[in-house]
Scaffold this motif. Sequence first.
Motif, PDB file in Angstrom:
ATOM      1  N   GLU A  93       2.535  52.971  15.405  1.00 35.10           N
ATOM      2  CA  GLU A  93       2.028  52.417  14.139  1.00 35.10           C
ATOM      3  C   GLU A  93       1.645  53.536  13.169  1.00 35.10           C
ATOM      4  OE1 GLU A  93      -1.203  49.760  15.051  1.00 35.10           O
ATOM      5  OE2 GLU A  93       0.093  48.438  16.243  1.00 35.10           O
ATOM      6  N   ARG A  94       1.051  54.593  13.684  1.00 37.37           N
ATOM      7  CA  ARG A  94       0.685  55.718  12.809  1.00 37.37           C
ATOM      8  C   ARG A  94       1.927  56.427  12.293  1.00 37.37           C
ATOM      9  NH1 ARG A  94      -5.219  57.618  14.359  1.00 37.37           N
ATOM     10  NH2 ARG A  94      -5.939  55.549  14.967  1.00 37.37           N
ATOM     11  N   PHE A  95       2.932  56.582  13.167  1.00 39.69           N
ATOM     12  CA  PHE A  95       4.192  57.163  12.702  1.00 39.69           C
ATOM     13  C   PHE A  95       4.787  56.297  11.593  1.00 39.69           C
ATOM     14  CE2 PHE A  95       5.057  59.208  17.121  1.00 39.69           C
ATOM     15  CZ  PHE A  95       4.376  60.363  16.748  1.00 39.69           C
ATOM     16  N   ASP A  96       4.735  54.984  11.765  1.00 39.66           N
ATOM     17  CA  ASP A  96       5.258  54.073  10.740  1.00 39.66           C
ATOM     18  C   ASP A  96       4.509  54.247   9.416  1.00 39.66           C
ATOM     19  OD1 ASP A  96       7.089  53.060  12.577  1.00 39.66           O
ATOM     20  OD2 ASP A  96       5.937  51.223  12.966  1.00 39.66           O
ATOM     21  N   ARG A  97       3.191  54.393   9.475  1.00 44.83           N
ATOM     22  CA  ARG A  97       2.396  54.604   8.246  1.00 44.83           C
ATOM     23  C   ARG A  97       2.770  55.912   7.560  1.00 44.83           C
ATOM     24  NH1 ARG A  97      -2.403  52.477  11.116  1.00 44.83           N
ATOM     25  NH2 ARG A  97      -3.039  54.610  11.428  1.00 44.83           N
ATOM     26  N   HIS A  98       3.155  56.907   8.357  1.00 45.50           N
ATOM     27  CA  HIS A  98       3.583  58.202   7.808  1.00 45.50           C
ATOM     28  C   HIS A  98       5.052  58.170   7.372  1.00 45.50           C
ATOM     29  CE1 HIS A  98       0.132  60.896   8.472  1.00 45.50           C
ATOM     30  NE2 HIS A  98      -0.126  60.153   9.537  1.00 45.50           N
ATOM     31  N   LYS A  99       5.690  57.011   7.586  1.00 43.38           N
ATOM     32  CA  LYS A  99       7.078  56.801   7.188  1.00 43.38           C
ATOM     33  C   LYS A  99       8.031  57.826   7.813  1.00 43.38           C
ATOM     34  CE  LYS A  99       5.835  54.530   2.858  1.00 43.38           C
ATOM     35  NZ  LYS A  99       5.238  53.446   3.508  1.00 43.38           N
ATOM     36  N   VAL A 100       7.826  58.123   9.101  1.00 45.61           N
ATOM     37  CA  VAL A 100       8.755  59.029   9.781  1.00 45.61           C
ATOM     38  C   VAL A 100      10.106  58.343   9.895  1.00 45.61           C
ATOM     39  CG1 VAL A 100       6.909  60.186  11.062  1.00 45.61           C
ATOM     40  CG2 VAL A 100       8.152  58.317  12.135  1.00 45.61           C
ATOM     41  N   ARG A 101      11.162  59.126   9.845  1.00 43.44           N
ATOM     42  CA  ARG A 101      12.517  58.568   9.922  1.00 43.44           C
ATOM     43  C   ARG A 101      12.890  58.170  11.333  1.00 43.44           C
ATOM     44  NH1 ARG A 101      15.984  63.165   7.267  1.00 43.44           N
ATOM     45  NH2 ARG A 101      14.710  64.148   8.824  1.00 43.44           N
ATOM     46  N   ARG A 102      12.385  58.908  12.292  1.00 42.52           N
ATOM     47  CA  ARG A 102      12.777  58.659  13.680  1.00 42.52           C
ATOM     48  C   ARG A 102      11.640  59.072  14.602  1.00 42.52           C
ATOM     49  NH1 ARG A 102      17.803  61.221  16.865  1.00 42.52           N
ATOM     50  NH2 ARG A 102      17.754  59.757  18.595  1.00 42.52           N
ATOM     51  N   VAL A 103      11.473  58.320  15.682  1.00 41.28           N
ATOM     52  CA  VAL A 103      10.457  58.634  16.684  1.00 41.28           C
ATOM     53  C   VAL A 103      11.173  59.064  17.957  1.00 41.28           C
ATOM     54  CG1 VAL A 103       8.540  57.758  18.054  1.00 41.28           C
ATOM     55  CG2 VAL A 103       8.825  56.983  15.691  1.00 41.28           C
ATOM     56  N   LEU A 104      10.749  60.201  18.493  1.00 37.17           N
ATOM     57  CA  LEU A 104      11.363  60.769  19.688  1.00 37.17           C
ATOM     58  C   LEU A 104      10.310  61.017  20.758  1.00 37.17           C
ATOM     59  CD1 LEU A 104      13.592  63.322  17.782  1.00 37.17           C
ATOM     60  CD2 LEU A 104      14.436  61.345  19.044  1.00 37.17           C
ATOM     61  N   VAL A 105      10.766  61.029  21.995  1.00 30.80           N
ATOM     62  CA  VAL A 105       9.903  61.349  23.130  1.00 30.80           C
ATOM     63  C   VAL A 105      10.276  62.749  23.581  1.00 30.80           C
ATOM     64  CG1 VAL A 105       9.222  60.711  25.470  1.00 30.80           C
ATOM     65  CG2 VAL A 105       9.867  58.927  23.831  1.00 30.80           C
ATOM     66  N   THR A 106       9.323  63.661  23.531  1.00 23.97           N
ATOM     67  CA  THR A 106       9.567  65.022  23.985  1.00 23.97           C
ATOM     68  C   THR A 106       9.497  65.064  25.502  1.00 23.97           C
ATOM     69  OG1 THR A 106       8.543  65.854  21.968  1.00 23.97           O
ATOM     70  CG2 THR A 106       8.802  67.418  23.760  1.00 23.97           C
ATOM     71  N   LEU A 107      10.573  65.528  26.106  1.00 26.60           N
ATOM     72  CA  LEU A 107      10.629  65.601  27.560  1.00 26.60           C
ATOM     73  C   LEU A 107      10.551  67.034  28.037  1.00 26.60           C
ATOM     74  CD1 LEU A 107      13.481  63.131  28.553  1.00 26.60           C
ATOM     75  CD2 LEU A 107      11.023  62.765  28.638  1.00 26.60           C
ATOM     76  N   ASP A 108       9.867  67.212  29.133  1.00 36.21           N
ATOM     77  CA  ASP A 108       9.896  68.449  29.886  1.00 36.21           C
ATOM     78  C   ASP A 108       9.716  68.060  31.345  1.00 36.21           C
ATOM     79  OD1 ASP A 108       7.135  68.027  30.286  1.00 36.21           O
ATOM     80  OD2 ASP A 108       6.561  69.453  28.751  1.00 36.21           O
ATOM     81  N   SER A 109       9.696  69.027  32.218  1.00 38.79           N
ATOM     82  CA  SER A 109       9.620  68.708  33.646  1.00 38.79           C
ATOM     83  C   SER A 109       8.335  67.955  34.001  1.00 38.79           C
ATOM     84  CB  SER A 109       9.727  69.980  34.480  1.00 38.79           C
ATOM     85  OG  SER A 109       8.658  70.859  34.168  1.00 38.79           O
ATOM     86  N   HIS A 110       7.303  68.094  33.182  1.00 40.57           N
ATOM     87  CA  HIS A 110       6.022  67.462  33.483  1.00 40.57           C
ATOM     88  C   HIS A 110       6.000  65.964  33.181  1.00 40.57           C
ATOM     89  CE1 HIS A 110       4.607  71.524  33.980  1.00 40.57           C
ATOM     90  NE2 HIS A 110       4.891  71.794  32.726  1.00 40.57           N
ATOM     91  N   ASN A 111       6.745  65.538  32.172  1.00 44.76           N
ATOM     92  CA  ASN A 111       6.654  64.123  31.814  1.00 44.76           C
ATOM     93  C   ASN A 111       7.929  63.327  32.083  1.00 44.76           C
ATOM     94  OD1 ASN A 111       8.189  65.010  29.678  1.00 44.76           O
ATOM     95  ND2 ASN A 111       6.682  64.574  28.107  1.00 44.76           N
ATOM     96  N   GLU A 112       8.899  63.918  32.767  1.00 44.29           N
ATOM     97  CA  GLU A 112      10.106  63.166  33.133  1.00 44.29           C
ATOM     98  C   GLU A 112       9.789  61.893  33.931  1.00 44.29           C
ATOM     99  OE1 GLU A 112      12.813  65.907  34.923  1.00 44.29           O
ATOM    100  OE2 GLU A 112      13.679  66.448  32.977  1.00 44.29           O
ATOM    101  N   PRO A 113       8.767  61.897  34.807  1.00 42.27           N
ATOM    102  CA  PRO A 113       8.459  60.655  35.524  1.00 42.27           C
ATOM    103  C   PRO A 113       8.057  59.494  34.613  1.00 42.27           C
ATOM    104  CG  PRO A 113       7.442  62.527  36.626  1.00 42.27           C
ATOM    105  CD  PRO A 113       7.984  63.027  35.312  1.00 42.27           C
ATOM    106  N   LEU A 114       7.742  59.774  33.352  1.00 44.19           N
ATOM    107  CA  LEU A 114       7.341  58.720  32.417  1.00 44.19           C
ATOM    108  C   LEU A 114       8.515  58.100  31.664  1.00 44.19           C
ATOM    109  CD1 LEU A 114       4.117  60.390  31.053  1.00 44.19           C
ATOM    110  CD2 LEU A 114       4.292  58.555  32.719  1.00 44.19           C
ATOM    111  N   ILE A 115       9.725  58.581  31.916  1.00 41.14           N
ATOM    112  CA  ILE A 115      10.889  58.019  31.233  1.00 41.14           C
ATOM    113  C   ILE A 115      10.956  56.499  31.402  1.00 41.14           C
ATOM    114  CG2 ILE A 115      13.421  57.948  31.205  1.00 41.14           C
ATOM    115  CD1 ILE A 115      13.379  60.987  31.696  1.00 41.14           C
ATOM    116  N   PRO A 116      10.759  55.960  32.614  1.00 46.59           N
ATOM    117  CA  PRO A 116      10.817  54.492  32.749  1.00 46.59           C
ATOM    118  C   PRO A 116       9.795  53.755  31.871  1.00 46.59           C
ATOM    119  CG  PRO A 116      10.982  55.517  34.904  1.00 46.59           C
ATOM    120  CD  PRO A 116      10.632  56.609  33.917  1.00 46.59           C
ATOM    121  N   LEU A 117       8.628  54.329  31.675  1.00 47.15           N
ATOM    122  CA  LEU A 117       7.633  53.708  30.795  1.00 47.15           C
ATOM    123  C   LEU A 117       8.189  53.600  29.379  1.00 47.15           C
ATOM    124  CD1 LEU A 117       4.807  52.711  29.888  1.00 47.15           C
ATOM    125  CD2 LEU A 117       4.164  55.133  29.681  1.00 47.15           C
TER     126      LEU A 117
END
Length: 140
Positions: A93-117
Amino acid sequence: MQIRSFQLSDYSSVTRLLKEVLTETCYTETMAAFAKQLSWDSELVLVAQENNTIVGILIGTIDNNHGYYYRIAVLPPFQRRGIGRSLIRALKERFDRHKVRRVLVTLDSHNEPLIPLYESMGYRGNDFTRSIEKLSIANG
């Protein structure tokens, strides 16, 4: 449960949470990025609070009109209760208020287990990026 922007008074609770949830290497990387993001825009650092206790955090950033989910952490006793999802929705919602063009998930070895979420929330292959420098360059 309440989702809100990080406040300076949350610092001790957030650092304890991150230290408990993250590996030592991930904690060190995250704290550096956390400090940089706070200097740019603390509105993009969200905390989940339950009964006056910080139980979750999501660090986001905006760079070149793209919003990035950088790091999410929830205390183990509070995991699998929808807190991560609530944090992600609130930051979107905050990204939408800032009118970002695209939302991305930054991945690294630490947060790869969160991909299913993230996938369960509609994010797909091209919504994930391996670029981990987003919080180490000037925020644009």
